[in-house]
Design an enzyme around this catalytic site. Structure first.
Site, PDB file in Angstrom:
ATOM      1  N   ASP A  13       0.861  -1.170   0.000  1.00 14.07           N
ATOM      2  CA  ASP A  13       0.000   0.000   0.000  1.00 14.07           C
ATOM      3  C   ASP A  13       0.910   1.237   0.000  1.00 14.07           C
ATOM      4  O   ASP A  13       2.096   1.124   0.313  1.00 14.07           O
ATOM      5  CB  ASP A  13      -0.873  -0.061   1.264  1.00 14.07           C
ATOM      6  CG  ASP A  13      -1.580   1.237   1.540  1.00 14.07           C
ATOM      7  OD1 ASP A  13      -2.430   1.628   0.725  1.00 14.07           O
ATOM      8  OD2 ASP A  13      -1.272   1.879   2.567  1.00 14.07           O
ATOM      9  N   ASP A  42      -0.079   5.139   0.951  1.00 10.36           N
ATOM     10  CA  ASP A  42      -0.252   6.133   2.019  1.00 10.36           C
ATOM     11  C   ASP A  42      -0.209   5.493   3.404  1.00 10.36           C
ATOM     12  O   ASP A  42      -0.965   4.561   3.689  1.00 10.36           O
ATOM     13  CB  ASP A  42      -1.603   6.853   1.872  1.00 10.36           C
ATOM     14  CG  ASP A  42      -1.684   7.649   0.583  1.00 10.36           C
ATOM     15  OD1 ASP A  42      -0.782   8.456   0.330  1.00 10.36           O
ATOM     16  OD2 ASP A  42      -2.656   7.453  -0.186  1.00 10.36           O
ATOM     17  N   GLU A  63     -15.524   5.970   6.871  1.00 13.01           N
ATOM     18  CA  GLU A  63     -14.502   5.002   6.439  1.00 13.01           C
ATOM     19  C   GLU A  63     -13.908   4.258   7.646  1.00 13.01           C
ATOM     20  O   GLU A  63     -13.728   3.045   7.599  1.00 13.01           O
ATOM     21  CB  GLU A  63     -13.373   5.746   5.690  1.00 13.01           C
ATOM     22  CG  GLU A  63     -12.206   4.853   5.299  1.00 13.01           C
ATOM     23  CD  GLU A  63     -10.978   5.619   4.800  1.00 13.01           C
ATOM     24  OE1 GLU A  63     -11.025   6.856   4.676  1.00 13.01           O
ATOM     25  OE2 GLU A  63      -9.959   4.953   4.540  1.00 13.01           O
ATOM     26  N   SER A  67      -2.820   1.202  -4.533  1.00 19.82           N
ATOM     27  CA  SER A  67      -3.346   2.316  -3.742  1.00 19.82           C
ATOM     28  C   SER A  67      -4.725   2.754  -4.197  1.00 19.82           C
ATOM     29  O   SER A  67      -5.013   2.803  -5.396  1.00 19.82           O
ATOM     30  CB  SER A  67      -2.379   3.495  -3.832  1.00 19.82           C
ATOM     31  OG  SER A  67      -2.950   4.638  -3.253  1.00 19.82           O
ATOM     32  N   ALA A  68      -5.544   3.121  -3.224  1.00 12.48           N
ATOM     33  CA  ALA A  68      -6.847   3.713  -3.525  1.00 12.48           C
ATOM     34  C   ALA A  68      -6.705   5.220  -3.761  1.00 12.48           C
ATOM     35  O   ALA A  68      -7.681   5.927  -3.945  1.00 12.48           O
ATOM     36  CB  ALA A  68      -7.806   3.447  -2.370  1.00 12.48           C
ATOM     37  N   LYS A  94      -9.998  -3.210  -2.995  1.00 12.32           N
ATOM     38  CA  LYS A  94      -8.668  -3.567  -3.503  1.00 12.32           C
ATOM     39  C   LYS A  94      -8.629  -5.036  -3.919  1.00 12.32           C
ATOM     40  O   LYS A  94      -7.937  -5.392  -4.854  1.00 12.32           O
ATOM     41  CB  LYS A  94      -7.605  -3.298  -2.436  1.00 12.32           C
ATOM     42  CG  LYS A  94      -7.253  -1.828  -2.302  1.00 12.32           C
ATOM     43  CD  LYS A  94      -6.084  -1.638  -1.373  1.00 12.32           C
ATOM     44  CE  LYS A  94      -5.557  -0.212  -1.448  1.00 12.32           C
ATOM     45  NZ  LYS A  94      -4.418  -0.003  -0.534  1.00 12.32           N
ATOM     46  N   ASP A 117      -1.377  -0.716   5.862  1.00 16.83           N
ATOM     47  CA  ASP A 117      -1.676  -0.050   7.140  1.00 16.83           C
ATOM     48  C   ASP A 117      -3.150  -0.184   7.513  1.00 16.83           C
ATOM     49  O   ASP A 117      -3.581   0.385   8.505  1.00 16.83           O
ATOM     50  CB  ASP A 117      -1.257   1.432   7.127  1.00 16.83           C
ATOM     51  CG  ASP A 117      -2.186   2.305   6.322  1.00 16.83           C
ATOM     52  OD1 ASP A 117      -2.778   1.809   5.329  1.00 16.83           O
ATOM     53  OD2 ASP A 117      -2.354   3.486   6.673  1.00 16.83           O
TER      54      ASP A 117
HETATM   55  P1  TMP Z   1      -4.808   4.173   0.483  1.00 15.36           P
HETATM   56  O1  TMP Z   1      -3.820   5.053  -0.223  1.00 15.36           O
HETATM   57  O2  TMP Z   1      -4.347   3.729   1.849  1.00 15.36           O
HETATM   58  O3  TMP Z   1      -5.203   3.013  -0.374  1.00 15.36           O
HETATM   59  O4  TMP Z   1      -6.166   5.013   0.811  1.00 15.36           O
HETATM   60  C1  TMP Z   1      -6.539   6.234   0.314  1.00 15.36           C
HETATM   61  C2  TMP Z   1      -6.951   7.190   1.397  1.00 15.36           C
HETATM   62  O5  TMP Z   1      -7.359   8.423   0.765  1.00 15.36           O
HETATM   63  C3  TMP Z   1      -8.162   6.783   2.239  1.00 15.36           C
HETATM   64  O6  TMP Z   1      -7.809   6.661   3.603  1.00 15.36           O
HETATM   65  C4  TMP Z   1      -9.161   7.929   2.119  1.00 15.36           C
HETATM   66  C5  TMP Z   1      -8.362   9.054   1.524  1.00 15.36           C
HETATM   67  N1  TMP Z   1      -9.119   9.995   0.663  1.00 15.36           N
HETATM   68  C6  TMP Z   1      -8.908  11.367   0.836  1.00 15.36           C
HETATM   69  O7  TMP Z   1      -8.138  11.779   1.707  1.00 15.36           O
HETATM   70  N2  TMP Z   1      -9.582  12.235   0.016  1.00 15.36           N
HETATM   71  C7  TMP Z   1     -10.448  11.812  -0.961  1.00 15.36           C
HETATM   72  O8  TMP Z   1     -11.023  12.625  -1.686  1.00 15.36           O
HETATM   73  C8  TMP Z   1     -10.653  10.391  -1.122  1.00 15.36           C
HETATM   74  C9  TMP Z   1     -11.598   9.893  -2.172  1.00 15.36           C
HETATM   75  C10 TMP Z   1      -9.958   9.534  -0.288  1.00 15.36           C
END
Ligand code: TMP
Length: 308
Positions: free
Chosen positions: A49, A51, A93, A161-162, A211, A250
């Site tokens: 992942d 972030d 979330e 990553s999301a 994911k 994480d």
């Molecule tokens: P990840 O990088 O751990 O896969 O998750 C992406 C994180 O981004 C998730 O915790 C929510 C965050 N997020 C924002 O901060 N702003 C946004 O507009 C969106 C859609 C997600």
């Protein structure tokens, strides 16, 4: 009674603060390590992942930014609209009470709305470059050494990553000043027109709770450079044939990142960044190794060097 329970709590807190790593079952971990080592580096891949996993949760005393949160569109109205969505949806979330199916629907809504605002607000590639330059985002110490070690051993890394692929790749360019040919970023990817304005997102949206559905994308050969697709990975092996995995995440949802591979052995490493007291039990049951206190990546560097 009160004094004793307070004493116990204090002991627990100081133990937590001191111990950076929790391994639920050392024997199981040692067995997994031995099996992965015996199969050789040709069978191994790393799925990570981005972030809060590759990057620090705290950065110079403030919360580290994510690929989403660092983005300034250069359009205050739209930045404020995305921030309002964050304030509404982020508590949902991380809520421990909302069932996962309901959360999945809410996350779909959030990601669709945010992506829509980025397009409508006229995001440009230049704004991405500037946002990354101004951002509070740092890789954990040891991440570069981890990538270098894996590159030398021809072990592919899939960053799953999301967040936003274009931003993650810009972070690599600006903070590491280099790319790694063994790294592939699977994330939400933007499409720009000739004038550098965002017009669409490519493919299906990846959010925090789907994911696992996208894990199949990893069956595709790894890209040889950022953004360009090549038909083979570093040594012609398809990622899905690498059936031993070191997974770095994480969040509990990150465990689904390896669902696209029918793996033989997986060592899951979790970085527990927040809600430590409440989440340690769940994390130590789900991950083989849990790092606390925004630990550096050195423990993972040691782990992979024991594996090959
Ligand atoms: P990840 O990088 O751990 O896969 O998750 C992406 C994180 O981004 C998730 O915790 C929510 C965050 N997020 C924002 O901060 N702003 C946004 O507009 C969106 C859609 C997600």
């Amino acid at each position: 009674g009160v004094v004793r329970s307070l004493h116990r709590t204090l002991c627990l807190c100081s133990k937590l603060a001191m111990s950076q790593v929790v391994v639920r079952d050392p024997d199981v971990l040692e067995r997994k390590k031995a099996s992965i080592r015996d199969a050789g580096p040709g069978k191994l891949q790393v799925i990570a992942d981005f972030d809060g996993t590759l990057t620090k949760y705290w950065c110079n005393g403030v919360r580290g930014q994510t690929s989403h949160s660092l983005l300034q569109q250069g359009n205050a109205e739209y930045d404020a609209k995305r921030q309002a969505l964050y304030e509404y949806y982020h508590p949902l979330e991380i809520s421990p009470t909302i069932p996962i199916e309901e959360k999945t629907k809410l996350m779909e809504e959030w990601w669709e709305k945010t992506h829509g605002l980025l397009i409508e607000g006229g995001l440009t590639y230049d704004a991405i470059k500037k946002s990354v330059a101004d951002a509070s985002i740092t890789f954990r110490d040891g991440v570069v050494q981890l990538f270098e070690f894996l590159k030398e051993k021809d072990i592919p890394v899939v960053i799953f990553s999301a967040g936003l692929a274009d931003i993650i790749e810009e972070v690599f360019r600006q903070k590491l000043h280099r790319s790694f040919k063994n790294i592939k970023v699977v994330s939400n990817r933007m499409q720009f027109d000739e004038s550098g304005r965002l017009v669409a997102f490519k493919g299906k949206t990846i959010h925090v709770f789907n994911k696992n559905e996208h894990a199949i994308d990893m069956a595709a050969p790894i890209h040889d450079k950022f953004g360009s697709s090549d038909s083979s990975d570093v040594n012609g092996t398809f990622v899905k044939d690498r059936t031993n995995i070191v997974l770095l995440g994480d969040g509990l949802g990150d465990l689904g990142m390896s669902d696209g591979v029918s793996f033989e052995h997986r060592i899951a490493v979790g970085f527990l960044n927040s809600n430590i007291e409440k989440s340690l039990k769940d994390y130590s049951e789900a991950f083989d190794i849990v790092f606390l206190n925004d630990a550096p990546m050195w423990g993972v560097v040691d782990l992979v060097s024991e594996l090959c």
